[in-house]
Design a protein around this motif. Sequence first.
Motif, mmCIF file in Angstrom:
data_model
loop_
_atom_site.group_PDB
_atom_site.id
_atom_site.type_symbol
_atom_site.label_atom_id
_atom_site.label_comp_id
_atom_site.label_asym_id
_atom_site.label_seq_id
_atom_site.Cartn_x
_atom_site.Cartn_y
_atom_site.Cartn_z
ATOM 1 N N ALA A 248 38.642 18.764 65.384
ATOM 2 C CA ALA A 248 39.330 17.953 64.919
ATOM 3 C C ALA A 248 39.524 17.419 63.415
ATOM 4 O O ALA A 248 40.847 17.246 63.035
ATOM 5 N N TYR A 249 38.790 17.488 62.744
ATOM 6 C CA TYR A 249 38.132 17.699 61.171
ATOM 7 C C TYR A 249 39.220 18.817 60.788
ATOM 8 O O TYR A 249 39.214 18.772 59.997
ATOM 9 N N ASP A 250 38.662 20.134 61.052
ATOM 10 C CA ASP A 250 38.995 20.575 60.229
ATOM 11 C C ASP A 250 41.286 21.020 60.698
ATOM 12 O O ASP A 250 41.681 21.439 59.418
ATOM 13 N N ILE A 251 41.882 20.380 61.685
ATOM 14 C CA ILE A 251 42.941 20.452 62.066
ATOM 15 C C ILE A 251 43.157 18.699 60.765
ATOM 16 O O ILE A 251 44.285 19.031 60.152
ATOM 17 N N GLU A 302 47.808 14.947 73.694
ATOM 18 C CA GLU A 302 47.261 13.766 72.939
ATOM 19 C C GLU A 302 46.640 13.311 72.457
ATOM 20 O O GLU A 302 45.848 12.697 72.043
ATOM 21 N N VAL A 303 45.435 13.571 73.347
ATOM 22 C CA VAL A 303 43.876 13.321 72.727
ATOM 23 C C VAL A 303 43.538 14.106 71.968
ATOM 24 O O VAL A 303 42.604 13.784 70.938
ATOM 25 N N LEU A 304 43.663 15.711 71.670
ATOM 26 C CA LEU A 304 43.673 15.816 70.657
ATOM 27 C C LEU A 304 44.360 15.252 69.084
ATOM 28 O O LEU A 304 43.995 14.915 67.601
ATOM 29 N N TYR A 305 45.560 14.767 69.063
ATOM 30 C CA TYR A 305 46.231 14.021 68.491
ATOM 31 C C TYR A 305 45.693 12.907 67.445
ATOM 32 O O TYR A 305 45.685 12.031 66.406
ATOM 33 N N VAL A 306 44.835 12.204 68.653
ATOM 34 C CA VAL A 306 44.305 10.886 68.190
ATOM 35 C C VAL A 306 43.406 11.589 67.426
ATOM 36 O O VAL A 306 42.956 10.745 66.651
ATOM 37 N N GLN A 307 42.032 12.312 68.288
ATOM 38 C CA GLN A 307 41.290 12.668 67.430
ATOM 39 C C GLN A 307 41.160 13.337 65.971
ATOM 40 O O GLN A 307 41.023 13.493 65.275
ATOM 41 N N VAL A 308 42.751 13.346 65.679
ATOM 42 C CA VAL A 308 42.517 14.797 64.460
ATOM 43 C C VAL A 308 43.008 13.105 64.029
ATOM 44 O O VAL A 308 43.042 13.638 62.554
ATOM 45 N N ASN A 309 44.082 12.639 64.184
ATOM 46 C CA ASN A 309 44.533 11.391 62.948
ATOM 47 C C ASN A 309 42.800 10.778 62.751
ATOM 48 O O ASN A 309 43.271 9.965 60.969
ATOM 49 N N THR A 355 42.822 3.525 63.938
ATOM 50 C CA THR A 355 42.624 3.142 64.708
ATOM 51 C C THR A 355 43.547 2.241 66.044
ATOM 52 O O THR A 355 42.613 2.194 66.974
ATOM 53 N N ALA A 356 44.109 2.324 65.631
ATOM 54 C CA ALA A 356 45.028 1.076 66.727
ATOM 55 C C ALA A 356 45.485 2.739 67.545
ATOM 56 O O ALA A 356 46.350 1.999 68.856
ATOM 57 N N LEU A 357 46.328 3.718 67.537
ATOM 58 C CA LEU A 357 46.284 4.575 68.087
ATOM 59 C C LEU A 357 45.159 4.958 69.799
ATOM 60 O O LEU A 357 43.923 4.434 69.351
ATOM 61 N N ASN A 358 46.159 4.979 70.449
ATOM 62 C CA ASN A 358 44.962 5.061 71.319
ATOM 63 C C ASN A 358 45.032 6.231 73.263
ATOM 64 O O ASN A 358 45.951 7.165 72.585
ATOM 65 N N PHE A 359 43.878 6.351 72.891
ATOM 66 C CA PHE A 359 43.963 8.047 74.639
ATOM 67 C C PHE A 359 45.270 7.907 75.300
ATOM 68 O O PHE A 359 45.270 6.539 76.276
ATOM 69 N N PRO A 360 45.556 8.747 76.002
ATOM 70 C CA PRO A 360 45.613 8.647 77.355
ATOM 71 C C PRO A 360 45.409 7.721 78.244
ATOM 72 O O PRO A 360 44.862 8.377 78.145
#
Length: 361
Positions: A248-251, A302-309, A355-360
């Motif tokens: 997720a860091y690289d992206i 969605e999980v990747l979206y939260v991790q990446v951001n 920080t406010a983003l939530n995992f599905p």
Amino acid sequence: METNYIHVPEGAPAVPKLNVSVDDHDYRPGALRLIEELRPHWKPAEVKMKSFTDGITNKLIGCYVGEALQDVVLVRIYGNKTELFVDRENEVKSFRVLQAHRCAPRLYCTFNNGLCYEFLQGMALEPEHIRSPALFRLIARQLAKYHAIHAHNGWVPKSDLWLKMAKFFSLVPTYFQDPEMNERLSSEVPSASCLREELVWLRQNLSELGSPVVLCHNDLLCKNIIYRQAGGNVKFIDYEYAGYNYQAYDIGNHFNEFAGLNEVDYSLYPERRLQLQWLRAYLEAYKEYKNQGADVSSDEVEVLYVQVNRFALASHFFWGMWALIQAQYSTIDFDFLGYAVLRFNQYFKMKPEVTALNFPE
């Protein structure tokens, strides 16, 4: 066993090390000594040299003969004191691993203060290119290909992000000789104790997000992406920062680069819809390369979206510290201090949002 070492595959071509030093101001004599070894049939008087000015870490010289740029040897001279924060041995290993997987240009040799490699034909991209769907799908797939490479000999790879960050933190200057820069440092840059606090927060919050550790490029800015229209493919160049890191860091780092480098504009950070398309294309390719089928669920995206951001925060922090170190040592004409301020400002602006983003559920 865990490793943050990159293992070069058996049978990868050896890279000669030449005992030559190239002066970055008067580079022709040194470069010619390298060319003598690498292209003995070229006549020294006919060798032309062109200096590329894009990089802000090193100096890059293209050497060739004749008019057509059929065969260009790139000579890269390491920037002043960059050995403090770039592991050069690791860079060569990454280069060789990627070359073995046909992801990189050929590495011809290393020399005392740099390396020589093959010039890739194609165009280096700009921020407007990496947003276009045709290109961003190519980039996502190529990054997935990198991330699927096994270069750890069956050990469990371990990220060296926190080690690198701690090292950078120890190198961050606390004052500058130049009074004007010093004033900007104390008024515009977060204090050392604030940086330390954030570093602890990042490590605690990001290392538990479950992002897999893979072989990362870690510096995927536009200029490091070469597009060949003829083959309709993209290749990545410059492996100075490559190594084991969170996927997720690289992206997230690449998404931060949508803002550009010379005229940084964070309103260009990709919006959610573009990100979801990008991440889906990436995950489809990643699963394909890992032989895990090609079905990608919206939950996975969605999980990747939260991790990446969230990891995009770590990227701002990393390059913010990097820029402070460069401000002290680099001889390249670039406002590193101003760049550090931009990255830290964006870090603090983004922190509550991501920080406010939530995992599905």
